[in-house]
Design an enzyme around this catalytic site. Structure first.
Site, mmCIF file in Angstrom:
data_model
loop_
_atom_site.group_PDB
_atom_site.id
_atom_site.type_symbol
_atom_site.label_atom_id
_atom_site.label_comp_id
_atom_site.label_asym_id
_atom_site.label_seq_id
_atom_site.Cartn_x
_atom_site.Cartn_y
_atom_site.Cartn_z
ATOM 1 N N GLU A 120 0.684 -1.312 0.037
ATOM 2 C CA GLU A 120 -0.042 -0.090 0.017
ATOM 3 C C GLU A 120 0.626 1.422 0.015
ATOM 4 O OE1 GLU A 120 -3.078 0.650 -0.309
ATOM 5 O OE2 GLU A 120 -3.763 -1.684 -0.339
ATOM 6 N N SER A 422 -54.179 7.693 1.668
ATOM 7 C CA SER A 422 -55.098 8.534 2.567
ATOM 8 C C SER A 422 -54.646 8.613 3.964
ATOM 9 C CB SER A 422 -56.524 8.209 2.502
ATOM 10 O OG SER A 422 -56.964 8.248 1.166
#
Length: 825
Positions: A120, A422
């Site tokens: 890395e 509703s």
């Protein structure tokens, strides 16, 4: 063989204050920073001239890592308690929560440290937070790909910053913020701390973060016992966790190839000998089967998932840390989380949601009920939330049908965005309008075909679903009972308006945010929203009516203590006086109608009648059903004097929308009733509280909303059920006693003459007494004239007296005789 250079140990800066941008620029690290800006300017010239001012702005606006973000957690067990404050419902520990284990630097094997650095960031111990060589390679790739960032130039320090902030987007702004803050980070802590942070926060795939958890997941062993081959494989995963996934055939093959790359790099850098390389290269890796992991990794409940999520967000907000850091604290810092869950209520809910009979797939004959669901391989879903309306505490949550098989999975009760239909009317339309005294429960709205869609002004919109027709003169109470869309839409357009609607939604916890203007159309009156809602939002909003108009924000925890009993966070949000006590009472009275059968000559059952009957109807229930277009969603949101609950029922619609079939229409009601019946076992029925002042009553006619007269009792529809009721009003909004019904009238009509609709025309002095009748009829306050001859028939039109239209049959003979006589003269 090349030998690795001796690591350069950087000393931790004693001054913990954070230096400003220009202080760093002129510091001993100025040379390094100037190099960055040289690179920035070079890249800027290539891609279009990025200015130093722009870069400076990016850097100054970046998230600054706090001291709290850098703490290494101690892996203490966190306990989550029920609302009794004693019963432990969940433990968050390394062993129980494999994806969250933390490790200290001393426990990271040297081979793993070297493997990470080799693959890395090989110059990790030499740079000051960024690697100019890697950046140069990244810029070359940037130019080659015409401005698209495709090759990483990040050091381990940069990756730590990126993972703490949770920002991974590939932009210039984010990249320069990352570089700058990596330098700041290296001024604050040493390399060992940076490497340890990286080892604890990096994504290792399959829900695992950090090398310690990955070691337990993939190899079934503690990180300290890893051998070189295993270290090399783990070090290669963070580059692309989904690609290097040891649990797939291709992923394992790719991860081993990358392991070989790591070993090669370690050999090249002199970190291992040829013999060590050969042994590790040929070592046969043994990956723990995923099935074994799942057996050990017990799924947390929907409630626990939500508590964890809520606590993490609140800690991040109050302590000014990233959510990733807050998450690490929650899982590893030995917290005591005191929740609001009632285990008896949750057990009642669990029992129903784990019962497949409530989630219909086959009819009584064994036939598939929903062919579309079968086609798209979906099963019925539901979600429910129960709250204590007196304090805003969430008492139970279930986020999907059947058994929950994973932790932190999709929770329909709190994460879904569904149309409420509703069920939205009380909180978006009727409640606000009554509280503002724009309407009363007795206000009359003419339920007739209307055209309220500005985009399609020639089309009838909205239409009524539940009544199946247009009823004509309707009170607000009956409109809510029968869920009449036309009435809700007309109240929104003619009385309430968008701003008032949005204001009241915000008061009860439904913040529309960027959707305010999208929700300003008439569709909001029938629950057609740009952004949907979930059961938690709906239950929380309805608690306001149940709690005398006071809204207390919903919450799943009371407080969180650390290992030393210090308060970390505590629920302490202020309540909101969303409605007056009188408005809330009237809304509750109206919402009770939804569970009642027809009780006036209006003649329509409540939309929940016959399905919601707790304790055989002895326990009062107020609530509202909801149905969306094409029956994609079904809802019931209701409350008793004890608890408020919301249920949604439908399908996930992962591939295409799936409409519920007729046999499925009432499942939300059935589930709500079944759970709440269990919840209310042993609770004595009691009435909803009524304000001691501010409420008055009137005996009103349900077709005029005014004080009833003798004529009201003579309405032809009132043969079995009354059309006069005692109605509640906020004091000052009631009709005066002299404001009597003027809708019911007696006007002589002639039976020999009718209009096109078959109604008798008004009698004239020439009509013989034998054809004249005197019966009670309706006189509309505002005449209704169909816009189109093909418009649907309004139910009460046959009772309407055609004011202004007189008999055309009588008097004709006398007129003819006069014409003849005058002509003969």
């Amino acid at each position: 063989m090349n030998k690795i250079k001796k690591p350069i140990k950087s000393k931790k800066v004693k001054d913990s204050s954070v230096p400003s941008f220009w202080q760093i620029f002129s510091s001993t690290f100025g040379t390094a920073v100037k190099i960055i800006f040289s690179v920035v300017l070079l890249a800027g010239a290539i891609v279009g001239g990025l200015g130093i001012g722009l870069v400076s702005g990016w850097i100054e606006s970046a998230y600054v890592i706090q001291e709290a973000d850098l703490e290494i957690n101690t892996n203490l067990t966190t306990y989550i308690y029920a609302d009794d404050g004693k019963t432990v419902i969940e433990k968050l520990t390394g062993s129980d929560n494999i994806n969250r284990e933390q490790v200290g630097f001393e426990s990271i094997p040297k081979n793993l440290q070297n493997a990470i650095v080799a693959i890395e960031d090989e110059r990790f111990y030499e740079h000051q937070g960024f690697d100019i060589i890697r950046i140069g390679g990244s810029i070359v790739a940037l130019v080659t790909n015409k401005g698209e960032i495709s090759q990483g130039g990040s050091t381990l320090t940069q990756q730590v910053y990126k993972n703490i902030t949770g920002r991974f987007e590939q932009t210039f702004e984010r990249k320069f913020q990352e570089i700058y803050n990596a330098i700041r980070l290296e001024m604050k802590i040493d390399k060992n701390q940076i490497l340890t942070l990286y080892a604890n926060i990096i994504n290792m795939g399959n829900g695992s973060y950090g090398f310690k958890s990955a070691s337990a997941m993939y190899f079934g062993k503690d990180i300290s016992t890893l051998n070189l081959a295993e270290c090399a494989l783990l070090a290669g995963i963070p580059n692309a966790p989904s690609q290097y996934n040891p649990y797939t055939e291709k992923g394992l093959k790719d991860s081993i190839s990358r392991q070989h790359l790591v070993l090669n790099k370690m050999l090249e850098l002199g970190m291992i000998s040829q013999a060590e390389y050969d042994e590790a290269y040929n070592y046969e890796l043994v990956i723990v089967p995923k099935e074994e992991l799942l057996i050990a990794d017990r799924a947390t409940s929907y409630f626990v998932d939500q508590v964890i999520s809520d606590v993490i967000k609140q800690i991040a907000l109050e302590k000014n840390v990233s959510e990733r850091t807050a998450s690490q604290w929650v899982y590893n810092n030995g917290y005591k989380i005191y929740t609001t869950i009632d285990l008896n209520i949750q057990a009642s809910m669990d029992e129903v949601f784990l019962d497949p009979s409530y989630f219909l797939v086959l009819d009584d004959d064994g036939n598939v009920i929903n062919k579309d669901a079968e086609k798209y391989a979906e099963t019925p879903q539901a979600a429910m939330v129960i709250m204590d309306q007196t304090n805003g505490e969430v008492k139970a949550i279930y986020g999907g049908s059947g058994e929950k098989t994973g932790s932190r999975t999709y929770n329909r009760a709190t994460q879904a965005e569904r149309q409420p239909g509703s069920s939205f009317k009380p909180i978006a339309i009727y409640g606000p309008s009554i509280d503002l005294k724009l309407i009363t429960a007795a206000t009359i709205i003419d339920d007739v075909p209307v055209r309220l869609d500005p985009k399609n002004p020639e089309d009838i919109y909205p239409t009524n679903y539940t009544t199946g027709s247009y009823k004509g003169l309707t009170t607000i109470r009956n409109a809510l009972k029968a869920s009449v869309n036309v009435v809700a839409a007309r109240v929104f357009v003619e009385y309430l308006g968008r701003d008032n609607c949005v204001d009241y939604l915000n008061r009860v916890g439904i913040d529309r945010g960027d959707y305010i203007y999208d929700d300003s159309t008439v569709s909001v009156a029938t629950g057609g929203l740009e952004k949907g809602v979930n059961p938690l939002l709906m239950a929380s909003a309805f608690t306001t009516f149940a709690n005398n108009g006071i809204y207390i924000p919903d919450h799943t925890y009371r407080e969180v203590l650390d290992a030393k009993e210090n308060v970390v966070i505590k629920f302490n949000q202020p309540f909101v006086e969303a409605y007056s006590e009188q408005s809330a009472f009237i809304m509750t009275s109206m919402l009770q109608e939804a569970t009642l059968p027809a009780n006036t000559s209006y003649g329509v059952n409540g939309t929940a009648s016959g399905y919601v009957r707790i304790q055989d109807g002895e326990m009062p229930v107020a609530g509202k059903t909801g149905t969306t277009s094409d029956y994609w969603d079904k809802w019931f949101v209701g409350y008793t004097p004890y608890y408020t609950a919301a249920v949604w029922y439908g399908y996930d619609n992962n591939i295409a929308p799936i409409s519920l079939k007729k046999l499925e229409y009432n499942q939300a009601l059935i589930i709500w009733d079944a759970v709440m019946e269990k919840v209310h076992e042993g609770l004595l029925p009691k009435n909803f509280s009524k304000p001691t002042t501010g409420i008055v009553t009137r005996d009103i006619c349900i077709y005029s909303g005014k004080v009833a007269t003798d004529l009201c009792y003579q309405d032809p529809r009132a043969t079995k059920l009354p059309d006069v009721i005692t109605e509640y009003f906020i004091e000052g909004t009631e009709p005066a006693f002299f404001e009597e019904c003027d809708v019911h009238q007696i006007i002589p009509q002639c039976t020999a003459s009718t209009d096109l609709e078959g109604r008798y025309l008004l009698a004239t002095p020439d009509c013989p007494q034998s054809t004249i009748i005197n019966k009670v009829g309706l006189v509309r306050p505002k005449p209704y004239i169909p816009q189109d001859p093909d418009d649907p028939v309004v139910a009460d039109r046959y009772l309407e007296i055609p004011v202004g239209e007189y008999c055309t049959e009588h008097g004709k003979q006398e007129i003819l005789e006069n014409i003849v006589n005058n002509g003969s003269d």
